[in-house]
Scaffold this motif. Sequence first.
Motif, short mmCIF file in Angstrom:
data_model
loop_
_atom_site.label_atom_id
_atom_site.label_comp_id
_atom_site.label_asym_id
_atom_site.label_seq_id
_atom_site.Cartn_x
_atom_site.Cartn_y
_atom_site.Cartn_z
N UNK A 1 -58.39 90.73 -58.68
CA UNK A 1 -57.78 90.27 -60.06
C UNK A 1 -57.04 89.12 -59.90
N UNK A 2 -56.67 88.68 -58.76
CA UNK A 2 -55.78 87.51 -58.55
C UNK A 2 -56.16 86.31 -59.47
N UNK A 3 -57.40 85.83 -59.03
CA UNK A 3 -57.71 84.66 -59.72
C UNK A 3 -58.03 84.78 -61.05
N UNK A 4 -58.56 85.99 -61.31
CA UNK A 4 -59.15 86.27 -62.77
C UNK A 4 -57.79 86.37 -63.66
N UNK A 5 -56.72 87.08 -62.99
CA UNK A 5 -55.44 87.17 -63.75
C UNK A 5 -54.99 85.81 -63.99
N UNK A 6 -54.86 84.85 -63.14
CA UNK A 6 -54.12 83.51 -63.41
C UNK A 6 -54.63 82.68 -64.53
N UNK A 7 -56.11 82.90 -64.61
CA UNK A 7 -56.84 82.53 -65.74
C UNK A 7 -56.53 83.07 -67.01
N UNK A 8 -56.61 84.45 -67.21
CA UNK A 8 -56.51 85.25 -68.16
C UNK A 8 -55.03 85.18 -68.69
N UNK B 1 -59.89 70.15 -58.23
CA UNK B 1 -60.15 69.44 -57.35
C UNK B 1 -58.99 68.85 -56.82
N UNK B 2 -58.02 68.07 -57.17
CA UNK B 2 -56.78 67.77 -56.44
C UNK B 2 -55.97 68.84 -56.07
N UNK B 3 -55.97 70.09 -56.74
CA UNK B 3 -55.16 71.06 -56.45
C UNK B 3 -55.63 71.74 -54.90
N UNK B 4 -57.18 71.82 -55.19
CA UNK B 4 -57.56 72.73 -54.00
C UNK B 4 -57.55 71.87 -52.59
N UNK C 1 -51.05 73.26 -51.50
CA UNK C 1 -51.84 74.63 -51.44
C UNK C 1 -52.26 75.08 -50.15
N UNK C 2 -52.80 74.32 -49.22
CA UNK C 2 -53.26 74.98 -48.05
C UNK C 2 -51.94 75.36 -47.07
N UNK C 3 -50.88 74.70 -47.41
CA UNK C 3 -49.51 75.38 -46.71
C UNK C 3 -49.47 76.84 -47.31
N UNK C 4 -49.30 76.98 -48.56
CA UNK C 4 -49.19 78.13 -49.27
C UNK C 4 -50.42 79.23 -48.89
N UNK C 5 -51.70 78.73 -48.65
CA UNK C 5 -52.66 79.74 -48.21
C UNK C 5 -52.41 80.21 -46.96
N UNK C 6 -52.20 79.31 -45.94
CA UNK C 6 -52.38 79.74 -44.53
C UNK C 6 -51.01 80.45 -44.32
N UNK C 7 -49.93 80.28 -44.76
CA UNK C 7 -48.69 80.86 -44.78
C UNK C 7 -48.49 82.30 -45.08
N UNK C 8 -49.33 82.31 -46.44
CA UNK C 8 -49.32 83.57 -47.16
C UNK C 8 -50.24 84.75 -46.47
N UNK C 9 -51.28 84.07 -46.10
CA UNK C 9 -52.61 85.03 -45.48
C UNK C 9 -51.96 85.83 -44.23
N UNK C 10 -51.18 85.00 -43.41
CA UNK C 10 -50.83 85.61 -42.01
C UNK C 10 -49.50 86.16 -42.18
N UNK C 11 -48.70 85.76 -43.18
CA UNK C 11 -47.38 86.38 -43.23
C UNK C 11 -47.56 87.88 -44.08
N UNK D 1 -49.23 79.79 -61.18
CA UNK D 1 -49.64 81.00 -61.53
C UNK D 1 -51.28 81.13 -60.53
N UNK D 2 -52.05 79.95 -60.93
CA UNK D 2 -53.21 79.81 -60.43
C UNK D 2 -53.21 79.53 -58.81
N UNK D 3 -52.33 78.73 -58.10
CA UNK D 3 -52.06 78.46 -56.86
C UNK D 3 -51.84 80.00 -56.10
N UNK D 4 -50.94 80.82 -56.64
CA UNK D 4 -50.54 81.85 -56.16
C UNK D 4 -51.58 82.86 -56.29
N UNK D 5 -52.21 82.90 -57.30
CA UNK D 5 -53.48 83.73 -57.45
C UNK D 5 -54.49 83.60 -56.46
N UNK D 6 -54.98 82.40 -56.22
CA UNK D 6 -56.11 82.20 -55.42
C UNK D 6 -55.65 82.59 -53.73
N UNK D 7 -54.29 82.20 -53.63
CA UNK D 7 -53.88 82.51 -51.91
C UNK D 7 -53.57 83.96 -52.09
#
Length: 529
Positions: free
Chosen positions: A116-123, A290-293, A298-308, A432-438
């Motif tokens: 529900x992360x991505x869906x919630x960021x849109x909802x 496009x620019x966000x992804x 964005x990639x900094x948060x994604x890699x840092x969040x997944x591993x941490x 919210x969208x960035x955090x939701x995807x990551x």
Amino acid sequence: MTKTKDVYTVNESGELKAPLVCSHRLLLAFLAFLGFFLCYAQRNGLSVGIVCMVNPDADNMTLFDSSDTPIIERDIPAACHKHTVQKSRSESQVLFWPKSTRGVILGSFYWGYALTQIASSVAVNIFGPKQFLAMLICVSSIATLLLPIVSKFGSAFVILLRVVAGAAQGGLWPTIFRFWATWAPASERTTLLSFQSSGPSMGTIVSLILGGLFCGFTFNDSIPFIFRFGWAYFFYLLGGLGIIWSMVWLFFASDTPTTNRHMSENEKEYIQACKAVEKIQDARTKTPWGPMLLSQGFWCILISMVSCDFGLYAIWTVVPEYMNEVLLFSIEENGFLSALPHMGSFIVVMLSGGLADFIIRKKILKRVNTRKLFHGIGTLAPAICLLLISFLNCERRYLAVLLLVIGVALNGFMMSGGYVVNVGDFSGVHSGVVFGICNTISSIGGFCAPYITSLITRHKTAAQWKLAFMLYAVAFLISAIAFSCLARGETEPWARDDVHDEKINYDVDANKELLEIKTAGVVPQNTIA
């Protein structure tokens, strides 16, 4: 320029100021703290509760100990034999869920959490953060309240409820980031978010302690199953309080400051003025996918969040079992000792949030370097402590607890000034969208970590737990390296209003000049710089 009654000011450097104490935004931060407190208590309380609920003999049913698989001795040191004197099985330990099943149950929350992360960021943009957050916490609370009722009917029903609770809580962070995007001035962002971000630690603390205490009483067999055991009342309490919180939030909160019925007009004007200076896009702005992804932030948060998060989820879910299987602490001791690391984290988050804002405000470090410093402390410290713990056993069990406390406590720096706050630095209303995807992707660690741990530690030996803790340490190390290399500290062009003015986007001095021009051109009376 000074607003009447000193409610807010614009000083010579163009910096807006207003008292945070006794403000409505601080009240909302406190309510957000309570909401996250309850949600994380509901999430992590089962970690200690499951120790009280399950009959220890259930592990004899595990498939790992089939006739084709040799049973490995736990190799408990002679000095620890005094800790292995078996206390009689508690009357509340009535459920027969083997270790592999417990791993699935503890991880099932994150199956729903990831969905529900991505869906919630849109909802949240459709329903608004006020109503959406209340609905999420209410659903999670109902699922928690029903857990003792369905537990007797089998683990499958418990797993289903945990998936529902996880799905509801999957929208928490995207919703709250979307909320603070329009409520939190940049100069207060770390303070407000760190106050709220201390809720998870405190919720975990209280749930682990209360979970152990509620295990201590059981009524006689004449009482129906759903009211017979102390752990059932633990879940009823958490669920009931969550429902009450949802109603209080609906009364005091609003989607934007301008629509709030309970705050002063002066405070509304101050927040609007801050948001104008920050060049934050309107909340209705379409997401620039496009620019966000493709952005570095964005990639900094994604890699840092997944591993941490892999390391964090593991610590949150399996520490009570580690305390029981390797350090040989009793059920009564388990809850309190498992909560100690989170007590340390809570204290650090509360103290360090304002420190990060102070460092940035006094220009001791740039915003991005402050984030890197806090994130580095918050990830390297637990990595080092976990590596040291992996070489300890029950002979030095209190040293292991101390290291665990230090590691998790210092991880609080990451919550108060690391990637959690950094999301809002560069992505504005799209945070919210960035955090939701990551967070969707990082949630994989939520259901993988406890299950992988149950596979690695299937024979409950210290050597197996050593391997598990080393794995967690490596995850934290990867997060530290990724964030230090990729972090961004200012709002990126795709999240700003002035995207067409390249000079303003990339020239700090130009930003200052723009602010001075706007401040100098303020019409007296009520027009805001």
